[in-house]
Design an enzyme around this catalytic site. Sequence first.
Site: not given
Length: 310
Positions: A93, A107, A110, A259-260
């Site tokens: 990203s 932006h 994939v 929780g990234g």
Amino acid sequence: MPPDLPAVRTYLLDLQDRICAGLEAEDGGQKFQEDLWQRPEGGGGRTRVLGEGTVFEKAGVAFSHVHGTKLPPSATAHRPELAGRAWEAVGVSLVIHPRNPYVPTSHANVRFFISGADTANPIWWFGGGFDLTPYYGFAEDCLHWHRTARDAVAPFGPDLYPRLKKWCDDYFFLKHRGEPRGIGGLFFDDFNELGFERSFSFMRSVGDHYLPAYRPIVARRKETPYGDPERQWQLYRRGRYVEFNLVWDRGTLFGLQSGGRTESILMSLPPLVRWDYNHKPAPGSPEAQLHEVFLQPQDWLATETPRRGD
């Protein structure tokens, strides 16, 4: 052909390398700084950020490969059959915030999602696309962007570009403002209709067409003279970008709810931004034209002369 997660991961790591190299070459000044991270719940990634460049005020290109045993509400709301299943997600990203107001923000992402990889019938799909957010409108930039988007998906079916363009227009829309975020491009999700091998090729084509779509526009506009009024307009319009990412973007919600890593998820935000109360561009100005012409969803390729073979 069954889903091949290692092949997708290998492609995405290479895509991140190629995009970073292309952006560094276009900037001609700063280099990306890499940050490797691990997610306590499973997986990790490598986030690369270029800051205070000659051309790019802030550019972030992130790779992540994360997994877990329970999906967040943002993922299961539309797919209740996934509740309680183990899953993996891998993707690239990026968000590019240029310094010159005449260069648009861009932006792209994939990604690949799979649940039940070790079962006979895994659930999987690809998602992604790319979109453009100009501060000042130029028809030739819009035409180039959408022509490249069309070319990225044309080999996979004549219906894909109009379908994914409309999806992009509908998705990147600030409902609370009643206005689009930019001029669109491509957007797709839950994409597996071509089978794994062909769907993977489709995703690769979208990823590979990002730089050819964006770099010529950057090269064309990055030396355009500008002053403080143009800069202040850019900062004001960046506010719309922040609003969309924090209020509506599914990727942001998925990352935070699963929780990234917050720093990597919010790398999409610009370094400087402003909000002015009830700001109205002067009638007839280029700023007003952005709203009245360029941010209106339209078929940018409608008047293009078809090329041989189209």
